[in-house]
Design a protein around this motif. Structure first.
Motif, PDB file in Angstrom:
ATOM      1  N   ALA A  11       0.833  -1.205   0.000  1.00  0.00           N
ATOM      2  CA  ALA A  11       0.000   0.000   0.000  1.00  0.00           C
ATOM      3  C   ALA A  11       0.867   1.255   0.000  1.00  0.00           C
ATOM      4  CB  ALA A  11      -0.934  -0.002   1.199  1.00  0.00           C
ATOM      5  N   ASP A  12       1.928   1.269   0.816  1.00  0.00           N
ATOM      6  CA  ASP A  12       2.832   2.421   0.850  1.00  0.00           C
ATOM      7  C   ASP A  12       3.529   2.616  -0.493  1.00  0.00           C
ATOM      8  OD1 ASP A  12       2.204   2.984   3.456  1.00  0.00           O
ATOM      9  OD2 ASP A  12       3.996   2.056   4.316  1.00  0.00           O
ATOM     10  N   ALA A  13       4.021   1.525  -1.078  1.00  0.00           N
ATOM     11  CA  ALA A  13       4.703   1.615  -2.369  1.00  0.00           C
ATOM     12  C   ALA A  13       3.755   2.128  -3.451  1.00  0.00           C
ATOM     13  CB  ALA A  13       5.271   0.257  -2.760  1.00  0.00           C
ATOM     14  N   SER A  14       2.514   1.691  -3.404  1.00  0.00           N
ATOM     15  CA  SER A  14       1.523   2.142  -4.385  1.00  0.00           C
ATOM     16  C   SER A  14       1.263   3.640  -4.241  1.00  0.00           C
ATOM     17  CB  SER A  14       0.213   1.359  -4.207  1.00  0.00           C
ATOM     18  OG  SER A  14       0.406  -0.023  -4.424  1.00  0.00           O
ATOM     19  N   LEU A  15       1.106   4.082  -3.000  1.00  0.00           N
ATOM     20  CA  LEU A  15       0.808   5.492  -2.755  1.00  0.00           C
ATOM     21  C   LEU A  15       1.985   6.387  -3.149  1.00  0.00           C
ATOM     22  CD1 LEU A  15      -1.446   7.282  -1.577  1.00  0.00           C
ATOM     23  CD2 LEU A  15      -0.325   7.072   0.652  1.00  0.00           C
ATOM     24  N   LEU A  16       3.185   5.981  -2.794  1.00  0.00           N
ATOM     25  CA  LEU A  16       4.353   6.831  -3.040  1.00  0.00           C
ATOM     26  C   LEU A  16       4.757   6.872  -4.512  1.00  0.00           C
ATOM     27  CD1 LEU A  16       6.536   5.936   0.082  1.00  0.00           C
ATOM     28  CD2 LEU A  16       5.170   7.992  -0.309  1.00  0.00           C
ATOM     29  N   THR A  17       4.531   5.791  -5.243  1.00  0.00           N
ATOM     30  CA  THR A  17       4.882   5.785  -6.669  1.00  0.00           C
ATOM     31  C   THR A  17       3.732   6.234  -7.555  1.00  0.00           C
ATOM     32  OG1 THR A  17       4.222   3.460  -6.929  1.00  0.00           O
ATOM     33  CG2 THR A  17       6.532   3.893  -6.353  1.00  0.00           C
ATOM     34  N   GLY A  18       2.507   6.209  -7.005  1.00  0.00           N
ATOM     35  CA  GLY A  18       1.346   6.521  -7.827  1.00  0.00           C
ATOM     36  C   GLY A  18       0.949   5.370  -8.735  1.00  0.00           C
ATOM     37  N   VAL A  19       1.499   4.177  -8.467  1.00  0.00           N
ATOM     38  CA  VAL A  19       1.204   2.983  -9.263  1.00  0.00           C
ATOM     39  C   VAL A  19       0.531   1.957  -8.357  1.00  0.00           C
ATOM     40  CG1 VAL A  19       2.166   1.080 -10.614  1.00  0.00           C
ATOM     41  CG2 VAL A  19       3.166   3.373 -10.795  1.00  0.00           C
ATOM     42  N   ALA A  20      -0.666   1.537  -8.703  1.00  0.00           N
ATOM     43  CA  ALA A  20      -1.392   0.555  -7.900  1.00  0.00           C
ATOM     44  C   ALA A  20      -0.777  -0.828  -8.108  1.00  0.00           C
ATOM     45  CB  ALA A  20      -2.867   0.536  -8.283  1.00  0.00           C
ATOM     46  N   LEU A  21      -0.103  -1.330  -7.069  1.00  0.00           N
ATOM     47  CA  LEU A  21       0.558  -2.622  -7.163  1.00  0.00           C
ATOM     48  C   LEU A  21      -0.347  -3.711  -6.601  1.00  0.00           C
ATOM     49  CD1 LEU A  21       4.134  -1.663  -5.866  1.00  0.00           C
ATOM     50  CD2 LEU A  21       3.291  -1.634  -8.211  1.00  0.00           C
ATOM     51  N   ALA A  22      -0.545  -4.747  -7.370  1.00  0.00           N
ATOM     52  CA  ALA A  22      -1.299  -5.902  -6.896  1.00  0.00           C
ATOM     53  C   ALA A  22      -0.358  -6.845  -6.162  1.00  0.00           C
ATOM     54  CB  ALA A  22      -1.949  -6.621  -8.061  1.00  0.00           C
ATOM     55  N   ASP A  23      -0.895  -7.585  -5.195  1.00  0.00           N
ATOM     56  CA  ASP A  23      -0.077  -8.526  -4.437  1.00  0.00           C
ATOM     57  C   ASP A  23       0.616  -9.520  -5.359  1.00  0.00           C
ATOM     58  OD1 ASP A  23       0.248 -11.236  -2.869  1.00  0.00           O
ATOM     59  OD2 ASP A  23       0.137  -9.661  -1.347  1.00  0.00           O
ATOM     60  N   SER A  24      -0.089  -9.953  -6.385  1.00  0.00           N
ATOM     61  CA  SER A  24       0.475 -10.940  -7.311  1.00  0.00           C
ATOM     62  C   SER A  24       1.633 -10.383  -8.131  1.00  0.00           C
ATOM     63  CB  SER A  24      -0.618 -11.452  -8.255  1.00  0.00           C
ATOM     64  OG  SER A  24      -1.158 -10.383  -9.016  1.00  0.00           O
ATOM     65  N   GLU A  25       1.756  -9.035  -8.186  1.00  0.00           N
ATOM     66  CA  GLU A  25       2.836  -8.405  -8.947  1.00  0.00           C
ATOM     67  C   GLU A  25       4.089  -8.193  -8.113  1.00  0.00           C
ATOM     68  OE1 GLU A  25       0.223  -5.626 -12.023  1.00  0.00           O
ATOM     69  OE2 GLU A  25       0.590  -4.926  -9.957  1.00  0.00           O
TER      70      GLU A  25
END
Length: 426
Positions: free
Chosen positions: A355-369
């Protein structure tokens, strides 16, 4: 002369290397099963990356010269770092320590019109203003205003040096800044002149900073030094004009000379039976989580080389490095590496890290990724100590013929550690 170096981090290995070149018969013993201390690798997503320190400051040339001597190719970082606020990320000032070198720097968009006008006063201000400042914060407040310190410089000081601008000594991080102001007439112009050649301020051996440690170990072995990891020293004894060094597995070493390149707590424990009673300085703790992701949007490097977090209202991490963007050698086809730093009291779950990585990069990361994740904790990060205290600690050990080196004495950072080792006379 026979010399035992206790500790196989950078300080111990570099000291051992210098003494070996000078003709000493050197033995190095390291308690951990690996070399390097806080300069060590971790594998994530099939890629070896730095788990701790990742680069060294170019200033002084000492680290660069060592890498050249060891045959290591080096390179500077790639990409523009950003500062993250609750409304999104903004580029970091293209200058020195968050201080801009131009009024056109995109980083100034975080300032209000009034705050920008105050910063611009630096260009017409008497160059003598702030000339008595000892810290980055004091100088910047005097010349650029409070807002510039809190919004531009504060996140850099806290994210990179784990301190505030008011506790960041100019002599340590920007020793030529006062002279540059006197020559150029303002702080902004001084920064512009210092950045004019656009050479990197930091660099690392291609393949990771841990390559420096591996190269030192290899060179010591080639030179005939006796190096052994997983060999903790249990105690020291006086032996004639020298010392007897005992390991946990029964080895006894005789040494005419002894160098302690161990953390403060270990050095204090080993010195006590020899009649030297010292108090170990306090330490900090830090936590890093490194992830590998196959999300293709990360390949566009949405936040350049990474972000320092200025507002943690919505995020647990205090910084994110897009490691494979900053150091292109780490990029693997279809895999990007991110490194998140957390305060010592935060123990994030996998979901919270994503969740933090998604917010800081602006890229929604899925768990499977997220194809790899490694959490690394450092529980004995040295804190900065006063020079007088350092000199006292060193002199107390020197009275019984023991040299002390390491980051707990000379400060964090490769350059500081190497420079501290130079006081050990070969």
């Amino acid at each position: 002369m026979s010399t035992v170096v206790v500790g196989g981090g950078l300080a111990g290995l570099y000291t051992a290397y210098r003494l070996t070149l000078a003709g000493h018969k050197v033995a190095v013993r390291e308690a951990a099963p690996h070399w390097g201390g806080m300069i060590s690798p971790v594998e994530v997503g099939g890629i070896l990356v730095d788990a701790g320190a990742e680069a060294y400051a170019v200033r002084g040339g000492l680290a660069h010269a060592l890498c050249t001597e060891l045959g290591l190719e080096v390179a500077g970082p790639v990409g523009t770092p950003h500062i993250w606020w609750s409304d999104g990320s903004h580029p970091m000032a293209d200058g020195v320590l968050g201080i801009p070198g131009s009024l056109d720097d995109p980083a100034l968009e975080v300032l209000t019109d009034t705050e920008r006008a105050r910063l611009a006063e630096d260009l017409t201000m008497d160059p003598a203003v702030g000339s008595d400042a000892l810290t980055v914060g004091a100088l910047a407040k005097a010349r650029l205003g409070e807002a510039a310190v809190s919004k531009l410089i504060g996140p850099v000081a806290e994210g990179v040096y784990a301190t505030t601008p008011d506790h960041l000594p100019l002599v340590a991080v920007a020793p030529g800044l006062h002279d540059a102001i006197a020559a150029e007439g303002s702080l902004i112009k001084a920064v512009a002149s210092m950045r004019a050649n656009r050479t990197p301020t930091v660099e690392q051996p291609v393949g990771g900073l841990f390559q420096l440690v591996e190269a030192l170990v290899d060179r010591l072995q080639d030179l005939g030094a006796d190096v052994r990891a997983a060999a903790a020293i249990t105690h020291l004894r006086r032996s004639g004009q020298g010392f007897q060094v005992h390991t946990h597995d029964g080895e006894d070493l005789q040494a005419e000379r002894l160098v302690l390149a161990t953390p403060a707590s270990v050095s204090v424990r080993l010195l006590s039976p020899l009649g030297v009673e010292l108090a170990a300085p306090p330490v900090n703790k830090t936590r890093q989580v490194i992830i590998a992701s196959t999300n293709p949007a990360l390949a566009e490097h949405p936040v350049g080389s990474g972000v320092l977090v200025a507002s943690r209202a919505d995020v647990r991490a205090k910084a994110l490095t897009h490691y494979s963007a900053k150091w292109p050698w780490a990029a693997s086809e279809g895999v990007e590496v991110l490194r998140l730093s957390y305060p010592e009291h935060v123990f994030p779950t996998r979901q919270e890290v994503i969740a933090d990585a998604s917010l800081l990069t602006g890229v929604a990361l899925a768990d499977s990724e997220v194809t790899g994740l490694a959490s690394v904790s450092w529980d004995a990060m040295p804190t900065r100590i006063e020079t007088a205290n350092r000199d006292y600690l060193i002199s107390e050990a020197a009275h019984i013929g023991i040299d002390l080196v390491g980051a707990w004495l000379d400060g964090n950072g490769v350059v500081n550690v190497l420079a501290g080792c130079e006081r050990v006379q070969a």
